[in-house]
Scaffold this motif. Structure first.
Motif, PDB file in Angstrom:
ATOM      1  N   VAL A 152       0.873  -1.112   0.126  1.00 45.14           N
ATOM      2  CA  VAL A 152       0.048  -0.150   0.191  1.00 45.14           C
ATOM      3  C   VAL A 152       0.896   1.200  -0.034  1.00 45.14           C
ATOM      4  CG1 VAL A 152      -1.922   1.281   1.149  1.00 45.14           C
ATOM      5  CG2 VAL A 152      -1.740  -1.196   1.187  1.00 45.14           C
ATOM      6  N   ILE A 153       0.734   1.977  -0.963  1.00 45.89           N
ATOM      7  CA  ILE A 153       1.600   3.124  -1.345  1.00 45.89           C
ATOM      8  C   ILE A 153       0.831   4.455  -0.727  1.00 45.89           C
ATOM      9  CG2 ILE A 153       3.196   4.493  -3.075  1.00 45.89           C
ATOM     10  CD1 ILE A 153       3.805   1.553  -4.048  1.00 45.89           C
ATOM     11  N   LEU A 154       1.295   5.186  -0.068  1.00 40.27           N
ATOM     12  CA  LEU A 154       0.742   6.594   0.034  1.00 40.27           C
ATOM     13  C   LEU A 154       1.445   7.703  -0.441  1.00 40.27           C
ATOM     14  CD1 LEU A 154      -0.298   6.158   3.854  1.00 40.27           C
ATOM     15  CD2 LEU A 154      -1.575   5.485   1.893  1.00 40.27           C
ATOM     16  N   PHE A 155       0.919   8.611  -1.399  1.00 37.82           N
ATOM     17  CA  PHE A 155       1.609   9.732  -1.786  1.00 37.82           C
ATOM     18  C   PHE A 155       0.658  11.077  -1.876  1.00 37.82           C
ATOM     19  CE2 PHE A 155      -0.744   7.906  -5.474  1.00 37.82           C
ATOM     20  CZ  PHE A 155      -1.078   9.074  -6.045  1.00 37.82           C
ATOM     21  N   PRO A 156       1.209  12.033  -1.598  1.00 39.34           N
ATOM     22  CA  PRO A 156       0.535  13.626  -1.797  1.00 39.34           C
ATOM     23  C   PRO A 156      -0.062  13.868  -3.045  1.00 39.34           C
ATOM     24  CG  PRO A 156       2.904  13.914  -1.941  1.00 39.34           C
ATOM     25  CD  PRO A 156       2.895  12.218  -1.592  1.00 39.34           C
ATOM     26  N   LYS A 157      -1.434  13.949  -3.015  1.00 40.94           N
ATOM     27  CA  LYS A 157      -2.069  13.996  -4.460  1.00 40.94           C
ATOM     28  C   LYS A 157      -1.616  15.237  -5.158  1.00 40.94           C
ATOM     29  CE  LYS A 157      -6.620  14.371  -6.228  1.00 40.94           C
ATOM     30  NZ  LYS A 157      -8.339  14.374  -6.101  1.00 40.94           N
ATOM     31  N   GLY A 158      -1.466  15.190  -6.355  1.00 42.16           N
ATOM     32  CA  GLY A 158      -0.939  16.412  -7.298  1.00 42.16           C
ATOM     33  C   GLY A 158       0.457  17.040  -6.901  1.00 42.16           C
ATOM     34  N   LYS A 159       1.241  16.331  -5.894  1.00 44.82           N
ATOM     35  CA  LYS A 159       2.428  17.112  -5.670  1.00 44.82           C
ATOM     36  C   LYS A 159       3.748  16.016  -6.095  1.00 44.82           C
ATOM     37  CE  LYS A 159       0.842  19.619  -1.745  1.00 44.82           C
ATOM     38  NZ  LYS A 159      -0.690  19.449  -1.916  1.00 44.82           N
ATOM     39  N   ILE A 160       3.475  15.119  -6.937  1.00 47.59           N
ATOM     40  CA  ILE A 160       4.669  14.444  -7.432  1.00 47.59           C
ATOM     41  C   ILE A 160       4.457  14.639  -8.887  1.00 47.59           C
ATOM     42  CG2 ILE A 160       4.922  13.010  -5.588  1.00 47.59           C
ATOM     43  CD1 ILE A 160       3.773  10.540  -7.269  1.00 47.59           C
ATOM     44  N   SER A 161       5.624  14.453  -9.952  1.00 49.68           N
ATOM     45  CA  SER A 161       5.251  14.561 -11.203  1.00 49.68           C
ATOM     46  C   SER A 161       4.453  13.586 -11.726  1.00 49.68           C
ATOM     47  CB  SER A 161       6.493  14.541 -11.913  1.00 49.68           C
ATOM     48  OG  SER A 161       6.998  13.134 -11.922  1.00 49.68           O
ATOM     49  N   PRO A 162       3.578  13.715 -12.972  1.00 53.44           N
ATOM     50  CA  PRO A 162       2.803  12.725 -13.479  1.00 53.44           C
ATOM     51  C   PRO A 162       3.452  11.503 -13.937  1.00 53.44           C
ATOM     52  CG  PRO A 162       2.253  14.974 -14.447  1.00 53.44           C
ATOM     53  CD  PRO A 162       3.488  15.255 -13.336  1.00 53.44           C
ATOM     54  N   LEU A 163       4.523  11.640 -14.194  1.00 55.02           N
ATOM     55  CA  LEU A 163       5.410  10.297 -14.838  1.00 55.02           C
ATOM     56  C   LEU A 163       5.783   9.641 -13.643  1.00 55.02           C
ATOM     57  CD1 LEU A 163       7.451  11.734 -17.926  1.00 55.02           C
ATOM     58  CD2 LEU A 163       5.450  10.081 -17.812  1.00 55.02           C
ATOM     59  N   GLN A 164       6.106  10.256 -12.386  1.00 52.37           N
ATOM     60  CA  GLN A 164       6.460   9.705 -11.401  1.00 52.37           C
ATOM     61  C   GLN A 164       5.404   8.605 -10.705  1.00 52.37           C
ATOM     62  OE1 GLN A 164       7.752  12.824  -8.738  1.00 52.37           O
ATOM     63  NE2 GLN A 164       9.625  11.444  -8.210  1.00 52.37           N
ATOM     64  N   GLU A 165       4.116   9.484 -10.904  1.00 47.27           N
ATOM     65  CA  GLU A 165       2.752   8.587 -10.224  1.00 47.27           C
ATOM     66  C   GLU A 165       2.624   7.518 -11.415  1.00 47.27           C
ATOM     67  OE1 GLU A 165      -1.903   9.611  -9.608  1.00 47.27           O
ATOM     68  OE2 GLU A 165      -0.361  11.263  -9.785  1.00 47.27           O
ATOM     69  N   LYS A 166       2.589   7.691 -12.364  1.00 48.97           N
ATOM     70  CA  LYS A 166       2.347   6.862 -13.370  1.00 48.97           C
ATOM     71  C   LYS A 166       3.146   5.395 -13.527  1.00 48.97           C
ATOM     72  CE  LYS A 166      -1.234   8.128 -16.149  1.00 48.97           C
ATOM     73  NZ  LYS A 166      -1.087   8.432 -17.678  1.00 48.97           N
ATOM     74  N   LEU A 167       4.355   5.479 -12.877  1.00 47.33           N
ATOM     75  CA  LEU A 167       5.481   4.363 -12.705  1.00 47.33           C
ATOM     76  C   LEU A 167       4.879   3.452 -11.494  1.00 47.33           C
ATOM     77  CD1 LEU A 167       9.101   5.558 -13.079  1.00 47.33           C
ATOM     78  CD2 LEU A 167       7.939   3.911 -14.421  1.00 47.33           C
ATOM     79  N   PHE A 168       4.227   3.713 -10.720  1.00 46.73           N
ATOM     80  CA  PHE A 168       3.599   2.919  -9.714  1.00 46.73           C
ATOM     81  C   PHE A 168       2.089   2.700  -9.532  1.00 46.73           C
ATOM     82  CE2 PHE A 168       4.476   6.968  -7.450  1.00 46.73           C
ATOM     83  CZ  PHE A 168       3.044   7.153  -6.595  1.00 46.73           C
ATOM     84  N   SER A 169       1.402   3.532 -10.107  1.00 44.97           N
ATOM     85  CA  SER A 169      -0.067   3.626  -9.745  1.00 44.97           C
ATOM     86  C   SER A 169      -0.862   2.980 -10.963  1.00 44.97           C
ATOM     87  CB  SER A 169      -0.751   4.997  -9.757  1.00 44.97           C
ATOM     88  OG  SER A 169      -0.575   5.806 -11.196  1.00 44.97           O
ATOM     89  N   THR A 170       0.153   2.191 -11.999  1.00 43.90           N
ATOM     90  CA  THR A 170      -0.656   1.495 -12.981  1.00 43.90           C
ATOM     91  C   THR A 170      -0.345   0.162 -13.015  1.00 43.90           C
ATOM     92  OG1 THR A 170       1.615   1.951 -14.384  1.00 43.90           O
ATOM     93  CG2 THR A 170      -0.384   3.697 -14.722  1.00 43.90           C
ATOM     94  N   LEU A 171       0.125  -0.304 -11.731  1.00 47.05           N
ATOM     95  CA  LEU A 171       0.728  -1.917 -11.990  1.00 47.05           C
ATOM     96  C   LEU A 171      -0.496  -2.668 -11.586  1.00 47.05           C
ATOM     97  CD1 LEU A 171       4.096  -1.337 -10.478  1.00 47.05           C
ATOM     98  CD2 LEU A 171       3.666  -2.117 -12.729  1.00 47.05           C
ATOM     99  N   GLY A 172      -1.260  -2.230 -10.342  1.00 49.58           N
ATOM    100  CA  GLY A 172      -2.305  -3.033  -9.982  1.00 49.58           C
ATOM    101  C   GLY A 172      -1.942  -4.632  -9.155  1.00 49.58           C
ATOM    102  N   ASP A 173      -2.544  -5.647  -9.460  1.00 49.79           N
ATOM    103  CA  ASP A 173      -2.339  -6.873  -8.531  1.00 49.79           C
ATOM    104  C   ASP A 173      -2.174  -6.730  -7.144  1.00 49.79           C
ATOM    105  OD1 ASP A 173      -2.380  -8.216 -11.035  1.00 49.79           O
ATOM    106  OD2 ASP A 173      -0.326  -7.677 -11.506  1.00 49.79           O
TER     107      ASP A 173
END
Length: 430
Positions: A152-173
């Motif tokens: 479970v990964i917590l991150f500040p909404k809107g405060k990291i770069s979009p590409l950073q977020e995509k690297l870990f928010s798209t994996l699922g499982d």
């Protein structure tokens, strides 16, 4: 290896126990009771990276994991390079972004995943971690698909770069991501509350993959030796290392390397406008202010978790406090440093630019400077392109996720909301 809880010295554990527990009683950090001094440093520096890393970690951890296990872990985790690149006559950068998620945290994340998967032995584990950017991707990719381990990964909404977020928010499982309404310190506070809640900690078999976990920290020691090994004997004589610092795990690892005998003259803790540590080093007063958002967002931390470990290194006599300096760099000078590096023929992202700025203004005659390049510039594509006024291409790791949908859940910074969300995840698994 024996480790003690810095908030309760009676709470001593083995390496395996520290990896499994993450935090000790009273949210205390585990730290080695003894840091070994390495003999014949020159011979150690001549070793290949993986072989040397096995040797160094063997000195720290010992034989606890079993014969050959540490060798297998390191060979699996450190399967990419960490090259040193020259950017001017006497300044070099250690590029730590050649792993699968293009950031230095691949070293610690992959080492921890390999350790924990062997230590847990198929028992259920829930990793709860906060990220200000790169930790999320490194941890997500390192643990993705590992049986019986949920993340479970917590991150500040809107405060990291979009590409950073995509690297870990798209994996699922087995990777679950949560966008928190707040800053990184809010996310970190939620993690600490969860570890203080027996109902969550015990029912979910909670662990953390932040740099509070000792396995991540020890892995990072290895690339400091790798950096020095790539410099000449002359350059090693008066080496100054500048570390872009947020949660201060990276600097802690460098100081452990120094305590083990690595030849470094002094270290610079380079921060952005979130300057709690530089102010503390100058005034002796610990006075965290409200976290402010910057373009070097992974360092937007006002209450760094790892600072007690640095204080322990000083108090125990492993490190002289005079070799640690701190300087803060504001947004204007961060951008200026990025342009200066570009003029020298080197493209850098904001975090490394902060470290370069302080280093380039701190070097004395006869000294060699090394700053840490902690992330690929493409992870901050929009910022880099805006500052430099020229396009940069995406490496394949980022190009593959640009068009993917984020699977993150939005939550408030309320602990009750997070607790309910995690308990629901547990129910859904059954």
């Amino acid at each position: 290896m024996k480790l003690e809880n810095l908030k309760d010295l009676s709470d001593t554990v083995s390496f395996s126990q520290a990896v499994t527990k993450g935090l000790g009683k009273h949210q205390g950090l585990y730290f080695p009771t003894d840091i070994p001094k390495v003999d014949n440093i020159e011979a150690v520096l001549q070793m290949p990276f993986v072989e040397r890393s096995i040797f160094l970690l063997q000195q720290l951890i010992g034989d606890e994991l079993g014969e050959g296990v540490l060798d297998d872990i390191v060979q699996s985790a450190f399967n990419f390079s960490a090259p040193v690149t020259q950017v001017s006559d006497n300044i070099f950068t250690l590029e730590l972004f050649h792993g699968p998620t293009l950031a230095f945290k691949d070293f610690g994340g992959r080492f921890m995943a390999q350790c924990l998967s062997r230590i847990a032995k198929n028992k259920p584990v829930t990793i709860l971690t906060a990220t200000s950017g790169d930790t999320g991707a490194a941890v997500a990719h390192a643990f993705h698909g590992i049986q019986n381990i949920d993340v479970v990964i917590l991150f500040p909404k809107g405060k990291i770069s979009p590409l950073q977020e995509k690297l870990f928010s798209t994996l699922g499982d087995n990777i679950h991501t949560v966008a928190v309404e707040g800053d990184f310190d809010s996310c970190q506070a939620l993690v600490k509350k969860a570890f203080d809640d027996p109902e969550v900690r015990d029912d979910l078999h909670l662990n953390s993959a932040n740099s509070i976990n000792i396995s991540r920290l020890l892995a990072q020691v290895c690339y400091y030796f790798e950096a020095v090994s790539q410099l000449s004997a002359k350059q090693r004589e008066a080496l100054v290392v500048s570390v872009p610092s947020g949660n201060f795990g990276n600097l802690t690892a460098g100081l452990i390397a120094k305590a083990m005998g690595l030849p470094v003259k002094r270290f610079i803790a380079a921060t952005n406008s979130n300057d709690t540590v530089p102010r503390f080093l100058k005034t002796g007063k610990w006075d965290p202010k409200t976290t402010v958002a910057t373009i070097s967002n992974a360092m937007d931390v006002s209450q760094p978790n790892n600072w007690p470990r640095i204080e322990a290194l000083i108090e125990k006599g492993y490190i002289d406090k005079d070799i640690v300096h701190g300087e803060a760099v504001d947004e204007q000078y961060t951008q200026m440093a990025m342009r200066q590096l570009a003029q020298a023929g080197y493209t850098s992202e904001p975090h490394a630019a902060v470290a370069y700025r302080v280093l380039s203004h701190s070097l004395e005659q006869g000294e060699t400077g090394l700053f840490l390049g902690t992330a690929h510039p493409a992870k901050f594509r929009e910022t880099v392109e805006n500052v430099l006024g020229q396009p940069i291409s995406l490496p394949r790791e980022l190009a593959a996720v640009v068009g993917e949908d984020s699977l993150s859940v939005d939550l408030s910074a309320s602990y009750d909301d997070l607790k309910a969300h995690m308990q629901q995840l547990l129910k859904d698994k059954k």
